[in-house]
Design an enzyme around this catalytic site. Sequence first.
Site, short mmCIF file in Angstrom:
data_model
loop_
_atom_site.label_atom_id
_atom_site.label_comp_id
_atom_site.label_asym_id
_atom_site.label_seq_id
_atom_site.Cartn_x
_atom_site.Cartn_y
_atom_site.Cartn_z
N GLY A 165 -49.95 10.50 -53.91
CA GLY A 165 -50.05 9.08 -53.56
C GLY A 165 -50.83 8.88 -52.27
N ILE B 87 -49.86 7.80 -49.08
CA ILE B 87 -49.33 8.45 -47.88
C ILE B 87 -49.12 9.95 -48.15
CG2 ILE B 87 -47.42 8.52 -46.21
CD1 ILE B 87 -46.92 5.54 -46.77
N LEU C 219 -41.20 10.97 -51.16
CA LEU C 219 -41.98 9.73 -51.10
C LEU C 219 -42.10 9.05 -52.45
CD1 LEU C 219 -44.97 11.21 -49.07
CD2 LEU C 219 -43.23 9.71 -48.12
N THR D 258 -36.78 4.34 -61.32
CA THR D 258 -37.40 5.42 -60.54
C THR D 258 -36.79 5.50 -59.16
OG1 THR D 258 -39.48 4.94 -61.66
CG2 THR D 258 -39.61 6.32 -59.69
N ALA E 90 -38.28 8.52 -47.66
CA ALA E 90 -39.10 7.36 -47.27
C ALA E 90 -38.41 6.07 -47.67
CB ALA E 90 -40.46 7.44 -47.95
N TYR F 241 -36.84 -4.40 -55.25
CA TYR F 241 -37.39 -3.22 -54.56
C TYR F 241 -36.57 -2.92 -53.30
CZ TYR F 241 -40.70 -0.38 -51.89
OH TYR F 241 -41.29 0.62 -51.14
N LYS G 34 -34.15 0.42 -52.38
CA LYS G 34 -34.34 1.26 -51.19
C LYS G 34 -33.11 1.23 -50.28
CE LYS G 34 -38.20 3.36 -51.68
NZ LYS G 34 -38.24 4.83 -51.55
#
Length: 324
Positions: free
Chosen positions: A12, A14, A78, A97, A119, A150, A154
Amino acid sequence: MAESILVTGGAGFIGSHIVEDLLEQGKKVFVVDDLSTGRLDNLAAVREHPNLHLIIDTILNWPMMNDTVRQVDRMIHLAAAVGVKKIIEEPVETITTNVRGTEIVLDCCHRHEVPLYVASTSEIYGKAGERLHEEHDRVMGSTTHRRWAYACTKVLDEFLALAYHHEKGLPVIIGRFFNTVGPRQTGKWGMVLPTFVGQALRGEPITVYGSGDQRRSFCHVEDSVRAVLGLMEHEGAYGEVYNIGNEHEITITELAERVKARTGSDSEIVYVPYEEAYGEGFEDMERRQPDISKITAAIGWTPEHSLDDIIDDVIQYHQAAVEV
Ligand code: UDP
C-alpha cells in the site's frame, strides 16, 4: 541473523515506504497484501530484493497468517480498507476486513509472542477536531451515516489491541495517522491531495467538496514512516496510543489554490455539494488537527516536511507516473 518483520498492507501507500526503509536497514521483510488498494508497482524498486518475501493474500486467511507470523520477530499491521469513498461504496468489505482482520492479526501475534504496531486513524475522533490529544472524547455520527463505520471498526481494533496488551501481555503500539499524504497515494478512494494534483495536471476542474472551509493537517508519508519506526524501537510505547500527524492546518479551498499555483495549472476551482460527492446524509468534520506532544515527548519526533514540500513531491510523482 537479520531481524524479520511482517508488514501487512506492505504494497500500500504507507506500507511500501515502510518496507523500503526496513530493507534498507538490513531487515528481512515479509509482506502480506491482497492488492485491494495496494499495488505491486508501489514495490517496484524492491521487488527483486533477496530479503523481501511477498505473499499476495488476505489477512483473513488465518492458516496463512498463523504460519507467517510464526516466522517473524515483529509485525507492522497496516492492512485495512481505507478511503472515505471506498468505505461508503463497500461497507461490508470495510467492516469485515478491519474487524476480523485485526482479530486474526492479534490472535496470531499473541500465539507466537510477536510484538506489533497497529495502524489506527484520526477518523476515530469523529467530529471532534481541534488540537486532538490522545485522551480526547470521540464524537461519532449515527450508524445510518456509512462514513462512521470506518471509525468504529478502527475504534474496535484499538480496544481489542489494548485488551490483548492488558489481559494477555501482548506488546502492542497503536498509532493514529492524521491525513498522511505523499508519493504513491492514489486519489481513487477519495483522498484529496492526489485528486487535486491529478485534476490540476490534467487541466480538469479542481473539485472542492462542501464550503471548502473545512480544515485538515497533512503529514508527509516519510515523516509518518519515521514515527512508526521510531515508536517500534521504543519499549515504553507498548500499551500506548500516539497521534502521528502535522499540527499545521490549511482549509481545503487554500489547498486547492496552493495546488493550482504550484502546478501552474489553469484549472478552475469548483464547489461540489457533499450530497453530489458522497450521496445523501454525508457528514464531514470541520477540523482534524493533532496534538503531537505525546509522541514528541516519547521519541523526540516532529514532522520535517512543509506542506509545499509535500505538494511538490506529489506533483513530481504524478508527472513521472503520467510519463510512464
Ligand atoms: N475533498 C474535496 N475534494 C475531493 C476529495 C476530498 O474537497 O476531491 C475534501 C473532503 O470532503 C474532506 C477533505 O477534502 O473535507 C479531506 O478528504 P480526504 O478524503 O482526503 O480525507 P478525510 O476526509 O479522511 O480527512
